[in-house]
Each structure stands twice: as C-alpha cells, then as structure tokens.
Design a protein around this motif. Structure first.
Motif, PDB file in Angstrom:
ATOM      1  N   TYR A  73      -0.616   6.377 -35.164  1.00  0.00           N
ATOM      2  CA  TYR A  73       0.616   6.004 -35.789  1.00  0.00           C
ATOM      3  C   TYR A  73       0.185   5.123 -37.111  1.00  0.00           C
ATOM      4  O   TYR A  73      -0.978   4.651 -37.384  1.00  0.00           O
ATOM      5  CB  TYR A  73       1.507   4.963 -35.005  1.00  0.00           C
ATOM      6  CG  TYR A  73       0.846   3.786 -34.491  1.00  0.00           C
ATOM      7  CD1 TYR A  73       1.113   2.651 -35.321  1.00  0.00           C
ATOM      8  CD2 TYR A  73      -0.028   3.582 -33.438  1.00  0.00           C
ATOM      9  CE1 TYR A  73       0.375   1.397 -34.918  1.00  0.00           C
ATOM     10  CE2 TYR A  73      -0.672   2.405 -33.242  1.00  0.00           C
ATOM     11  CZ  TYR A  73      -0.402   1.316 -33.938  1.00  0.00           C
ATOM     12  OH  TYR A  73      -0.854  -0.051 -33.711  1.00  0.00           O
ATOM     13  N   ASN A  74       1.158   5.070 -37.856  1.00  0.00           N
ATOM     14  CA  ASN A  74       0.940   4.089 -39.251  1.00  0.00           C
ATOM     15  C   ASN A  74       2.232   3.394 -39.500  1.00  0.00           C
ATOM     16  O   ASN A  74       3.257   3.363 -38.672  1.00  0.00           O
ATOM     17  CB  ASN A  74       0.973   5.272 -40.440  1.00  0.00           C
ATOM     18  CG  ASN A  74       1.874   6.136 -40.679  1.00  0.00           C
ATOM     19  OD1 ASN A  74       3.229   6.001 -40.320  1.00  0.00           O
ATOM     20  ND2 ASN A  74       1.809   7.183 -41.368  1.00  0.00           N
ATOM     21  N   ASN A  75       2.302   2.672 -40.476  1.00  0.00           N
ATOM     22  CA  ASN A  75       3.348   1.596 -40.671  1.00  0.00           C
ATOM     23  C   ASN A  75       4.684   2.199 -40.626  1.00  0.00           C
ATOM     24  O   ASN A  75       5.511   1.866 -40.008  1.00  0.00           O
ATOM     25  CB  ASN A  75       3.289   1.054 -42.182  1.00  0.00           C
ATOM     26  CG  ASN A  75       2.135   0.379 -42.398  1.00  0.00           C
ATOM     27  OD1 ASN A  75       1.534  -0.121 -41.488  1.00  0.00           O
ATOM     28  ND2 ASN A  75       1.793  -0.008 -43.815  1.00  0.00           N
ATOM     29  N   ARG A  76       4.818   3.488 -41.100  1.00  0.00           N
ATOM     30  CA  ARG A  76       6.323   4.155 -40.994  1.00  0.00           C
ATOM     31  C   ARG A  76       6.778   4.347 -39.614  1.00  0.00           C
ATOM     32  O   ARG A  76       7.791   4.232 -39.293  1.00  0.00           O
ATOM     33  CB  ARG A  76       6.022   5.397 -41.835  1.00  0.00           C
ATOM     34  CG  ARG A  76       7.413   6.332 -41.948  1.00  0.00           C
ATOM     35  CD  ARG A  76       7.139   7.505 -42.627  1.00  0.00           C
ATOM     36  NE  ARG A  76       8.403   8.289 -42.703  1.00  0.00           N
ATOM     37  CZ  ARG A  76       8.917   9.137 -41.613  1.00  0.00           C
ATOM     38  NH1 ARG A  76       8.200   9.317 -40.677  1.00  0.00           N
ATOM     39  NH2 ARG A  76      10.347   9.871 -41.785  1.00  0.00           N
ATOM     40  N   ASP A  77       5.543   4.871 -38.745  1.00  0.00           N
ATOM     41  CA  ASP A  77       5.928   5.054 -37.339  1.00  0.00           C
ATOM     42  C   ASP A  77       6.360   3.704 -36.549  1.00  0.00           C
ATOM     43  O   ASP A  77       7.443   3.843 -35.610  1.00  0.00           O
ATOM     44  CB  ASP A  77       4.892   5.591 -36.761  1.00  0.00           C
ATOM     45  CG  ASP A  77       4.386   6.885 -37.309  1.00  0.00           C
ATOM     46  OD1 ASP A  77       5.304   7.776 -37.623  1.00  0.00           O
ATOM     47  OD2 ASP A  77       3.301   7.334 -37.478  1.00  0.00           O
ATOM     48  N   ALA A  78       5.868   2.602 -37.043  1.00  0.00           N
ATOM     49  CA  ALA A  78       6.017   1.401 -36.314  1.00  0.00           C
ATOM     50  C   ALA A  78       7.486   0.929 -36.851  1.00  0.00           C
ATOM     51  O   ALA A  78       8.150   0.284 -36.025  1.00  0.00           O
ATOM     52  CB  ALA A  78       4.966   0.255 -36.954  1.00  0.00           C
ATOM     53  N   ILE A  79       7.791   1.102 -38.170  1.00  0.00           N
ATOM     54  CA  ILE A  79       9.119   0.812 -38.434  1.00  0.00           C
ATOM     55  C   ILE A  79      10.097   1.613 -37.900  1.00  0.00           C
ATOM     56  O   ILE A  79      11.038   1.208 -37.442  1.00  0.00           O
ATOM     57  CB  ILE A  79       8.924   0.976 -39.887  1.00  0.00           C
ATOM     58  CG1 ILE A  79       8.318  -0.201 -40.725  1.00  0.00           C
ATOM     59  CG2 ILE A  79      10.594   0.553 -40.652  1.00  0.00           C
ATOM     60  CD1 ILE A  79       7.987  -0.122 -42.432  1.00  0.00           C
ATOM     61  N   ILE A  80       9.947   2.992 -37.777  1.00  0.00           N
ATOM     62  CA  ILE A  80      10.917   3.753 -37.046  1.00  0.00           C
ATOM     63  C   ILE A  80      11.223   3.227 -35.706  1.00  0.00           C
ATOM     64  O   ILE A  80      12.296   3.229 -35.215  1.00  0.00           O
ATOM     65  CB  ILE A  80      10.626   5.300 -37.372  1.00  0.00           C
ATOM     66  CG1 ILE A  80      10.712   5.769 -38.593  1.00  0.00           C
ATOM     67  CG2 ILE A  80      11.517   6.155 -36.393  1.00  0.00           C
ATOM     68  CD1 ILE A  80      10.239   6.988 -39.152  1.00  0.00           C
ATOM     69  N   TYR A  81       9.854   2.995 -35.062  1.00  0.00           N
ATOM     70  CA  TYR A  81      10.306   2.498 -33.858  1.00  0.00           C
ATOM     71  C   TYR A  81      10.996   1.167 -33.488  1.00  0.00           C
ATOM     72  O   TYR A  81      11.851   1.180 -32.650  1.00  0.00           O
ATOM     73  CB  TYR A  81       8.762   2.451 -32.889  1.00  0.00           C
ATOM     74  CG  TYR A  81       8.852   1.727 -31.636  1.00  0.00           C
ATOM     75  CD1 TYR A  81       9.299   2.830 -30.595  1.00  0.00           C
ATOM     76  CD2 TYR A  81       8.587   0.470 -31.567  1.00  0.00           C
ATOM     77  CE1 TYR A  81       9.211   2.214 -29.348  1.00  0.00           C
ATOM     78  CE2 TYR A  81       8.763  -0.095 -30.232  1.00  0.00           C
ATOM     79  CZ  TYR A  81       9.182   0.751 -28.889  1.00  0.00           C
ATOM     80  OH  TYR A  81       9.249   0.268 -27.729  1.00  0.00           O
ATOM     81  N   ALA A  82      10.539   0.266 -34.408  1.00  0.00           N
ATOM     82  CA  ALA A  82      11.280  -0.933 -34.448  1.00  0.00           C
ATOM     83  C   ALA A  82      12.951  -0.413 -34.757  1.00  0.00           C
ATOM     84  O   ALA A  82      13.714  -1.364 -33.836  1.00  0.00           O
ATOM     85  CB  ALA A  82      11.034  -1.894 -35.508  1.00  0.00           C
ATOM     86  N   LEU A  83      13.239   0.147 -35.554  1.00  0.00           N
ATOM     87  CA  LEU A  83      14.711   0.494 -35.810  1.00  0.00           C
ATOM     88  C   LEU A  83      15.319   1.299 -34.603  1.00  0.00           C
ATOM     89  O   LEU A  83      16.328   0.742 -34.155  1.00  0.00           O
ATOM     90  CB  LEU A  83      15.079   1.474 -37.041  1.00  0.00           C
ATOM     91  CG  LEU A  83      14.640   0.733 -38.386  1.00  0.00           C
ATOM     92  CD1 LEU A  83      14.684   1.810 -39.452  1.00  0.00           C
ATOM     93  CD2 LEU A  83      15.576  -0.094 -38.735  1.00  0.00           C
TER      94      LEU A  83
END
Length: 126
Positions: free
Chosen positions: A18-28
């Motif tokens: 995973y990368n930053n984008r994946d972590a942000i999408i999960y958070a959303l």
C-alpha cells in the motif's frame, strides 16, 4: 471437522502493498472527516499517519485460505465473524509491503456449529 488436522496445516501467506493514496482511501472509507482527521487524509500533513486498523486488510486476505484448510468444512453463507483483536508494536508506516500468515489455533464444537479460532500475524517484508 478435524481440529488436529487443521491446526497442523500450513496456510499460504498473503501479501499486501500500500501507499499514501491507499491509506487515505481507507481512512475515507471508514469515516474520516476533513475537519477532524486531516492527519489521516492529507499526505503532506506534518503528522500524516495510517489508521491502525488498516493492517486488518492484509490479515483478512490471508483468512480466505481457511476455506481450503484440511480438517475444516463449512458453508460460507452460514459463517459469523465473532470478534478480532489487534496488537501493534509500532505505528504503521505510510507506505509498506506486508506479509500476513494465519494459523488455526483450535476448533471448538458448539453442538449446532463450531467455533474456529485463528491467529493472524502481519509484518513488513522487503
């Protein structure tokens, strides 16, 4: 079901990058909001971090192999997820490659059904 056979089985590992984008999408996806959770949603935030429960994604992928585990037979639509527990030793990195392994701890006969106790471990890999 055969608890001894299931406990002796070695299930395949699961891998997740995973990368930053994946972590942000999960958070959303789990309800993070811009006002309160900016550190979870903006990769350039001075305290950008990954929600700890993101690690469950890797472990859940590894549990899919339980259905093919020797000694275990079940009807997937009748499965109930009872509980889970997460123990973390340090915060998740903002980008990572993870490896998860799952093993069967025990199978308890409950009369009309069974309780499958499993344990998953996730760590970084290169």
């Amino acid at each position: 079901m055969d608890a001894a056979e299931a406990k002796a089985a070695r299930l395949p590992d699961a891998y997740l990058s995973y990368n930053n984008r994946d972590a942000i999408i999960y958070a959303l996806g789990v309800g993070a909001q811009l006002k309160e959770d900016l550190a979870l949603l903006y990769e350039n935030h001075e305290d950008f971090k990954v929600i700890p429960t993101y690690v469950v994604s890797a472990a859940l992928d590894a549990t899919k192999h339980i259905k093919n585990c020797p000694g275990i037979k079940y009807d997937l639509p009748k499965i109930l997820h009872g509980e889970q527990y997460i123990e973390m030793y340090e915060p998740l990195p903002t980008e990572a490659n993870m490896r998860s392994e799952v093993r069967i701890i025990d199978i308890l006969d409950k009369g009309s059904g069974a309780l499958i106790l499993s344990e998953g471990s996730t760590c970084d890999y290169l």
